[in-house]
Design a protein around this motif. Sequence first.
Motif, short mmCIF file in Angstrom:
data_model
loop_
_atom_site.label_atom_id
_atom_site.label_comp_id
_atom_site.label_asym_id
_atom_site.label_seq_id
_atom_site.Cartn_x
_atom_site.Cartn_y
_atom_site.Cartn_z
N ASP A 65 28.02 11.87 -66.66
CA ASP A 65 27.04 12.45 -67.58
C ASP A 65 26.30 11.37 -68.36
OD1 ASP A 65 27.65 15.03 -66.74
OD2 ASP A 65 29.14 15.32 -68.32
N ALA A 66 27.02 10.30 -68.72
CA ALA A 66 26.38 9.21 -69.45
C ALA A 66 25.32 8.54 -68.59
CB ALA A 66 27.42 8.19 -69.90
N VAL A 67 25.61 8.33 -67.31
CA VAL A 67 24.64 7.72 -66.40
C VAL A 67 23.39 8.61 -66.31
CG1 VAL A 67 24.16 7.05 -64.01
CG2 VAL A 67 26.38 6.51 -65.04
N LEU A 68 23.59 9.89 -66.16
CA LEU A 68 22.44 10.79 -66.02
C LEU A 68 21.62 10.87 -67.30
CD1 LEU A 68 24.03 13.58 -63.80
CD2 LEU A 68 22.76 11.52 -63.12
N PHE A 69 22.28 10.88 -68.45
CA PHE A 69 21.55 10.85 -69.72
C PHE A 69 20.81 9.52 -69.85
CE2 PHE A 69 21.10 9.72 -74.16
CZ PHE A 69 20.42 10.82 -74.65
N GLY A 70 21.48 8.43 -69.53
CA GLY A 70 20.85 7.12 -69.62
C GLY A 70 19.61 7.01 -68.74
N ALA A 71 19.70 7.51 -67.53
CA ALA A 71 18.54 7.47 -66.64
C ALA A 71 17.40 8.33 -67.17
CB ALA A 71 18.95 7.95 -65.25
N ALA A 72 17.75 9.45 -67.79
CA ALA A 72 16.75 10.38 -68.31
C ALA A 72 16.07 9.88 -69.58
CB ALA A 72 17.39 11.74 -68.56
N THR A 73 16.65 8.86 -70.24
CA THR A 73 16.10 8.39 -71.52
C THR A 73 15.85 6.89 -71.55
OG1 THR A 73 18.32 8.11 -72.45
CG2 THR A 73 17.22 10.23 -72.85
#
Length: 194
Positions: A65-73
């Motif tokens: 989830d952290a990777v996906l949030f990081g990519a999204a922001t």
Amino acid sequence: MSRILLQHALTDPGLRTLPTRVEDLLRNLAAPPRLAAHLRAVHEVACELVDWVDSHYRGLLFDRDAVLFGAATHDIGKILHPDELSGPGSAHEQAGYELLVAQGFAEESARFAWTHGSWTAPEVRMEDLLVSLADKVWKAKRVPELEELVVRHLAVAEGQESWQVFMALDDELDRIAAGADRRLAFQARYPVSA
């Protein structure tokens, strides 16, 4: 008109949508449509990368989830530095971190705004490397130094030889890079500013 273009960049079919809290943030900050499209493209690639890692390197413990949030922001600071949407620059990295923290996001989540361009820093973890990798390979750019760091983490986690991991990662990145034209075309449909 800008809000309409932003809405289209956030919802047009072709790429996965961003997490709802990121979409809301981009709307609240009146993000440039091009930025929203770019974040969707990088998020799409991050989803593919974490799916691949999950299925091939089960010994690696990482926060999906952290990777996906990081990519999204990761490029959120370009709201404050819009010239970096169409040209080089790194002022958006620290600005993005500060913007996310000011918007109530935890420092742990906000860190991707500055680590995506600093993958050799000592505090960088696998999650940061995957965001950085997604930010490069979405447009078919390959960065050997970055890929070697990812290989090292995967090899240690699975107890495999680095060359074995390199071969597998290389194949996966080639597969992802093959979709770069589609992602670039998606991003190009949206203006840098309204």
